[in-house]
Design a protein around this motif. Structure first.
Motif, PDB file in Angstrom:
ATOM      1  N   PHE A 198      -4.418  -9.215   1.867  1.00 58.29           N
ATOM      2  CA  PHE A 198      -5.544 -10.040   2.280  1.00 58.29           C
ATOM      3  C   PHE A 198      -6.573 -10.040   1.141  1.00 58.29           C
ATOM      4  O   PHE A 198      -7.182  -9.007   0.854  1.00 58.29           O
ATOM      5  CB  PHE A 198      -6.178  -9.508   3.560  1.00 58.29           C
ATOM      6  CG  PHE A 198      -5.264  -9.552   4.757  1.00 58.29           C
ATOM      7  CD1 PHE A 198      -4.897 -10.768   5.326  1.00 58.29           C
ATOM      8  CD2 PHE A 198      -4.766  -8.380   5.320  1.00 58.29           C
ATOM      9  CE1 PHE A 198      -4.052 -10.811   6.430  1.00 58.29           C
ATOM     10  CE2 PHE A 198      -3.926  -8.418   6.413  1.00 58.29           C
ATOM     11  CZ  PHE A 198      -3.562  -9.634   6.974  1.00 58.29           C
ATOM     12  N   ILE A 199      -6.755 -11.193   0.500  1.00 56.09           N
ATOM     13  CA  ILE A 199      -7.597 -11.293  -0.686  1.00 56.09           C
ATOM     14  C   ILE A 199      -8.737 -12.276  -0.409  1.00 56.09           C
ATOM     15  O   ILE A 199      -8.506 -13.368   0.135  1.00 56.09           O
ATOM     16  CB  ILE A 199      -6.788 -11.795  -1.904  1.00 56.09           C
ATOM     17  CG1 ILE A 199      -5.516 -10.933  -2.104  1.00 56.09           C
ATOM     18  CG2 ILE A 199      -7.653 -11.793  -3.152  1.00 56.09           C
ATOM     19  CD1 ILE A 199      -5.783  -9.478  -2.409  1.00 56.09           C
ATOM     20  N   GLY A 200      -9.966 -11.893  -0.784  1.00 52.86           N
ATOM     21  CA  GLY A 200     -11.087 -12.808  -0.594  1.00 52.86           C
ATOM     22  C   GLY A 200     -12.406 -12.212  -1.025  1.00 52.86           C
ATOM     23  O   GLY A 200     -12.524 -10.999  -1.238  1.00 52.86           O
ATOM     24  N   PHE A 201     -13.406 -13.066  -1.125  1.00 47.86           N
ATOM     25  CA  PHE A 201     -14.750 -12.624  -1.460  1.00 47.86           C
ATOM     26  C   PHE A 201     -15.322 -11.777  -0.316  1.00 47.86           C
ATOM     27  O   PHE A 201     -14.771 -11.783   0.800  1.00 47.86           O
ATOM     28  CB  PHE A 201     -15.653 -13.833  -1.729  1.00 47.86           C
ATOM     29  CG  PHE A 201     -15.290 -14.588  -2.968  1.00 47.86           C
ATOM     30  CD1 PHE A 201     -15.483 -14.018  -4.217  1.00 47.86           C
ATOM     31  CD2 PHE A 201     -14.742 -15.867  -2.900  1.00 47.86           C
ATOM     32  CE1 PHE A 201     -15.154 -14.710  -5.378  1.00 47.86           C
ATOM     33  CE2 PHE A 201     -14.411 -16.566  -4.048  1.00 47.86           C
ATOM     34  CZ  PHE A 201     -14.610 -15.979  -5.289  1.00 47.86           C
ATOM     35  N   PRO A 202     -16.417 -11.068  -0.557  1.00 44.12           N
ATOM     36  CA  PRO A 202     -17.060 -10.316   0.531  1.00 44.12           C
ATOM     37  C   PRO A 202     -17.405 -11.217   1.715  1.00 44.12           C
ATOM     38  O   PRO A 202     -17.731 -12.404   1.542  1.00 44.12           O
ATOM     39  CB  PRO A 202     -18.323  -9.747  -0.140  1.00 44.12           C
ATOM     40  CG  PRO A 202     -17.958  -9.628  -1.589  1.00 44.12           C
ATOM     41  CD  PRO A 202     -17.054 -10.803  -1.870  1.00 44.12           C
ATOM     42  N   ASP A 256      -7.633  -0.238   2.084  1.00 43.70           N
ATOM     43  CA  ASP A 256      -8.824  -1.083   2.046  1.00 43.70           C
ATOM     44  C   ASP A 256      -9.466  -0.960   0.669  1.00 43.70           C
ATOM     45  O   ASP A 256      -9.329   0.061  -0.002  1.00 43.70           O
ATOM     46  CB  ASP A 256      -9.809  -0.650   3.133  1.00 43.70           C
ATOM     47  CG  ASP A 256     -10.774  -1.766   3.512  1.00 43.70           C
ATOM     48  OD1 ASP A 256     -10.657  -2.874   2.959  1.00 43.70           O
ATOM     49  OD2 ASP A 256     -11.650  -1.515   4.368  1.00 43.70           O
ATOM     50  N   GLU A 257     -10.165  -2.005   0.248  1.00 43.32           N
ATOM     51  CA  GLU A 257     -10.784  -2.041  -1.080  1.00 43.32           C
ATOM     52  C   GLU A 257      -9.743  -1.730  -2.165  1.00 43.32           C
ATOM     53  O   GLU A 257      -9.948  -0.902  -3.050  1.00 43.32           O
ATOM     54  CB  GLU A 257     -11.968  -1.079  -1.163  1.00 43.32           C
ATOM     55  CG  GLU A 257     -13.077  -1.421  -0.182  1.00 43.32           C
ATOM     56  CD  GLU A 257     -14.278  -0.509  -0.316  1.00 43.32           C
ATOM     57  OE1 GLU A 257     -14.199   0.476  -1.073  1.00 43.32           O
ATOM     58  OE2 GLU A 257     -15.297  -0.790   0.343  1.00 43.32           O
ATOM     59  N   ALA A 278      -8.607  -6.723  -0.431  1.00 39.02           N
ATOM     60  CA  ALA A 278      -9.271  -6.561  -1.719  1.00 39.02           C
ATOM     61  C   ALA A 278     -10.021  -7.847  -2.076  1.00 39.02           C
ATOM     62  O   ALA A 278      -9.658  -8.936  -1.616  1.00 39.02           O
ATOM     63  CB  ALA A 278      -8.251  -6.233  -2.814  1.00 39.02           C
ATOM     64  N   THR A 279     -11.058  -7.701  -2.878  1.00 40.16           N
ATOM     65  CA  THR A 279     -11.764  -8.892  -3.362  1.00 40.16           C
ATOM     66  C   THR A 279     -10.932  -9.628  -4.400  1.00 40.16           C
ATOM     67  O   THR A 279     -11.018 -10.847  -4.533  1.00 40.16           O
ATOM     68  CB  THR A 279     -13.121  -8.509  -3.980  1.00 40.16           C
ATOM     69  OG1 THR A 279     -12.909  -7.517  -4.992  1.00 40.16           O
ATOM     70  CG2 THR A 279     -14.055  -7.966  -2.913  1.00 40.16           C
ATOM     71  N   HIS A 280     -10.128  -8.895  -5.144  1.00 40.32           N
ATOM     72  CA  HIS A 280      -9.184  -9.515  -6.072  1.00 40.32           C
ATOM     73  C   HIS A 280      -7.921  -8.668  -6.098  1.00 40.32           C
ATOM     74  O   HIS A 280      -7.977  -7.454  -5.883  1.00 40.32           O
ATOM     75  CB  HIS A 280      -9.776  -9.642  -7.483  1.00 40.32           C
ATOM     76  CG  HIS A 280     -10.229  -8.345  -8.068  1.00 40.32           C
ATOM     77  ND1 HIS A 280     -11.507  -7.851  -7.886  1.00 40.32           N
ATOM     78  CD2 HIS A 280      -9.590  -7.412  -8.826  1.00 40.32           C
ATOM     79  CE1 HIS A 280     -11.645  -6.690  -8.507  1.00 40.32           C
ATOM     80  NE2 HIS A 280     -10.496  -6.399  -9.079  1.00 40.32           N
TER      81      HIS A 280
END
Length: 338
Positions: A147-151, A194-195, A243-245
């Motif tokens: 799962f990837i995306g901005f905050p 996570d993260e 993650a954000t990226h």
């Protein structure tokens, strides 16, 4: 091809049954059984083997006993506590058995209420992935979800959903490798991260090896009375991460589905506000396990259908588990190849 697949995924059982049989189909003179494991709520430090026949009937069999006066159930971990993640076998015995599509719909309703996806097909993909994880021992490869995306796009919320509905999810801690490997081995669980943008290349290179199914390590541990004893730990596992990226290891990313998250407002943000959540996740797990025979037969058909498609073998590996679940539910799955 179907015959060779059946032979590869079914064990002709010897005189004893132990940890290596968990998550597999065993062929006995009494018929074929899928073997799973649970925790004994009455006797401390004891597991219960769940023998599930092709009709979906569950028979609890205790460690250190004979099954049908024929097969010895190994007590390999005598004196050692089972994983805390394991459910009591009563959770499987007492939960009503639903049809596969009924259990699927109960789980999908929760996902639709708690997570926002731009592409509605992703609801089918994520629920099917959770269902696959409960029978992951039947599949030749473990597949991951990223799962990837901005905050504030709901990626951690999607991860939390999987932690409720996927099989015995264990949080990844690279500093406690022995602990999570122990839990993976005794639950055939899923690893959650996570993260995950903080995963190093070295950690990613280790985790991508978990893609192969049926990987064992032999370790020596000290057991009460008997002393040092060699044990086999099964250390492969599917991964779900947010993650954000994405991590920079391309080979690691090729072992799963990348889901791009978008901002949205789910109906429910707190899973504790769902009063029947435990019932729904128990119902999903039991329905999948008790329909192992249907899913296994579907797996053979999916293998056969994919053999005619001119696609990369890695894509086939990633498609097979999701396509098998969707086919068993009577749903279209060609879009998964995209």
């Amino acid at each position: 091809m179907e015959t060779s697949l059946l032979q590869a995924r079914v064990e002709r059982q010897q005189a004893s049954i132990g940890s290596r049989s968990i998550g597999r189909i065993i062929q006995t003179e009494f018929g074929m059984y899928y073997v799973d494991v649970a925790k004994n709520p009455f006797i401390k430090n004891q597991r219960v083997f769940l023998f599930i026949n092709d009709k979906g009937e569950i028979e609890p069999v205790f460690e250190g006993t004979l099954w049908k006066n024929k097969y010895m159930i190994k007590a390999e971990m005598e004196g050692m506590p089972p994983s805390r993640n394991l459910w009591d076998f009563n959770a499987f015995i007492d939960t009503p058995l639903l049809k596969l599509d009924e259990a699927y719909n109960l789980a999908k309703e929760v996902l639709e209420d708690t997570v926002v996806f731009r592409d509605k097909r992703l609801y089918d993909l994520v629920v099917a992935w959770c269902m696959y994880s409960w029978l992951r021992g039947l599949f030749p490869k473990n597949i991951n979800l990223y799962f990837i995306g901005f905050p504030a796009t709901g990626k951690s919320q999607a991860l939390r959903y999987c932690k409720h509905f996927a099989r015995y999810v264990i949080d990844y801690d690279p500093t406690a490798e022995k602990s999570y490997k122990w839990n993976i081995s005794h639950t055939l669980g899923v690893i959650a991260i996570d993260e995950a943008e903080y995963i190093s290349k070295i950690q990613a290179s280790k985790l991508r090896k978990y893609h192969e199914s049926g990987v064992f390590e032999t370790r020596l541990i000290g057991l009460p009375v008997v002393g040092l004893t060699p044990i086999d730990l099964r250390v492969d596992a599917p991964l779900v991460l947010s993650a954000t990226h994405p991590p920079s290891d391309t080979a690691f990313l090729q072992r799963g589905y990348i889901i791009r998250m978008c901002k949205g407002s789910p109906k429910i943000k707190d899973f504790d506000l769902i009063p029947d959540l435990d019932y729904r996740k128990y119902a999903l797990a039991k329905s999948v396990l008790c329909n192992w025979n249907k899913i296994f037969e579907t797996l053979s058909r999916v293998y056969y259908q994919l053999s005619f498609k001119n696609i990369d073998e890695r894509i086939k590996d990633l498609t097979i588990p999701i396509a098998t679940i969707l086919e068993a539910l009577g749903k279209e799955w060609d879009w998964v190849l995209e």
